[in-house]
Scaffold this active site. Structure first.
Site, PDB file in Angstrom:
ATOM      1  CG  HIS A  33       8.648  -2.902   6.333  1.00 59.33           C
ATOM      2  ND1 HIS A  33       7.445  -3.506   6.048  1.00 59.33           N
ATOM      3  CD2 HIS A  33       8.547  -1.627   5.896  1.00 59.33           C
ATOM      4  CE1 HIS A  33       6.654  -2.632   5.460  1.00 59.33           C
ATOM      5  NE2 HIS A  33       7.293  -1.487   5.348  1.00 59.33           N
ATOM      6  CD  GLN A  57       3.009   8.711   3.076  1.00 57.69           C
ATOM      7  OE1 GLN A  57       3.683   9.134   4.015  1.00 57.69           O
ATOM      8  NE2 GLN A  57       3.438   7.708   2.317  1.00 57.69           N
ATOM      9  N   GLY A 144      13.469   1.825   1.088  1.00 56.00           N
ATOM     10  CA  GLY A 144      13.545   0.778   0.058  1.00 56.00           C
ATOM     11  C   GLY A 144      13.541   1.360  -1.347  1.00 56.00           C
TER      12      GLY A 144
END
Ligand code: PAF
Length: 274
Positions: A33, A57, A144
């Protein structure tokens, strides 16, 4: 660093700024991160880091309950980075009265790999990411490559919804033995941590094999190898051409190997270009 729980307070700070970078996260921040945040800082006038474990999610209630949360430590890590805005919303600030998954139709690629194993997951990711992008209207948003299918999903979302943001994919940051950094890694005990080293071993083996074998031979060999590892439950191993992963995007041809497994109860995913 200043943290806010209301998006309205942040909008006031960024609405006259030339470029805003958004780094959406679910917290439990690690070096991966931080590398996204550093890149965002180098490319934008202001940077917003969101920390929110998005319930929509998670297709499994237990997974949501056990997802690592460490907001105190996250804020401490970000303290040293001057001039970033941290958004730490509650459910109501982000979803207001509408905490419901939007139903998207992204086609075939959301029905394979993560989409197949975690039904509804991508609708949940797209719902929260679309909310964040519409809220802050950033120039750039950073994700990412470890979650490569998610990265393609978000690029597709942005194109379909005609959002004016550039999606920046960032290289996976790895531990010394090659394990991709992930918030879930801290849930591994020491023997599981050793077993987790097989994830990158299998991907690298696939890269080597693929130079002289067909896709099917490579897949067969890797799956056979994975099935022999104790306490390592393979969920899928795939070799795919990125340009075919989402027909909607014009991505260049690039072959990647994808893996998902459970080590003990901890789910790990990774991928590399092969
Ligand atoms: O990759 C993640 O951490 C999450 O899926 C994201 C993009 C922050 C959305 O909740």
């Amino acid at each position: 660093m200043r943290a806010y729980s209301s998006h309205k307070d942040i909008i006031k700070l960024v609405n006259k700024v030339d470029s805003v970078g958004l780094v959406p996260t679910m917290g439990s921040l690690h070096e991966g991160h931080l590398s996204l945040i550093r890149k965002a800082i180098s490319e934008n006038e202001k940077v917003i880091v969101s920390i929110y474990v998005n319930p929509l999610q998670f297709n499994n209630v237990n997974d949501l309950k056990k997802y690592p949360r460490d907001i105190k430590n996250d804020l401490q890590r970000l303290e040293a980075i001057s001039d970033i805005i941290v958004y730490v919303p509650g459910d109501n600030d982000i979803y207001e009265k509408d905490k419901k998954k939007k139903k998207y139709n992204f086609g075939h690629f959301t029905k394979i790999m993560e989409g197949k194993v975690r039904p509804g997951h991508f609708d949940g990711v797209a719902t929260v990411v679309e909310k964040l992008l519409r809220m802050f209207n950033p120039s750039n948003a950073y994700f990412g490559e470890k979650d490569f299918q998610q990265l393609i999903l978000i690029k597709t979302l942005v194109k379909k919804q005609e959002l004016k943001v550039s999606i920046v994919g960032c290289e996976t940051i790895r531990e010394d033995d090659g394990l991709a950094m992930s918030s879930r890694n801290k849930l591994l005990n020491s023997s599981e941590r050793t077993i987790a080293g097989n994830v990158i071993r299998l991907l690298k083996k696939a890269k080597k094999l693929y130079k002289s074998s067909t896709k099917e031979e490579t897949k067969f060999n890797i799956i056979k190898d994975a099935l022999m590892i104790e306490n390592f439950n393979l969920e899928y191993f795939e070799i795919l051409d990125i340009s075919e992963l989402s027909g909607f995007l014009e991505e260049e041809k690039e072959i990647r190997a994808f893996i998902a497994c459970k080590v003990g109860k901890i789910r790990l995913i990774d991928n590399i270009k092969i």
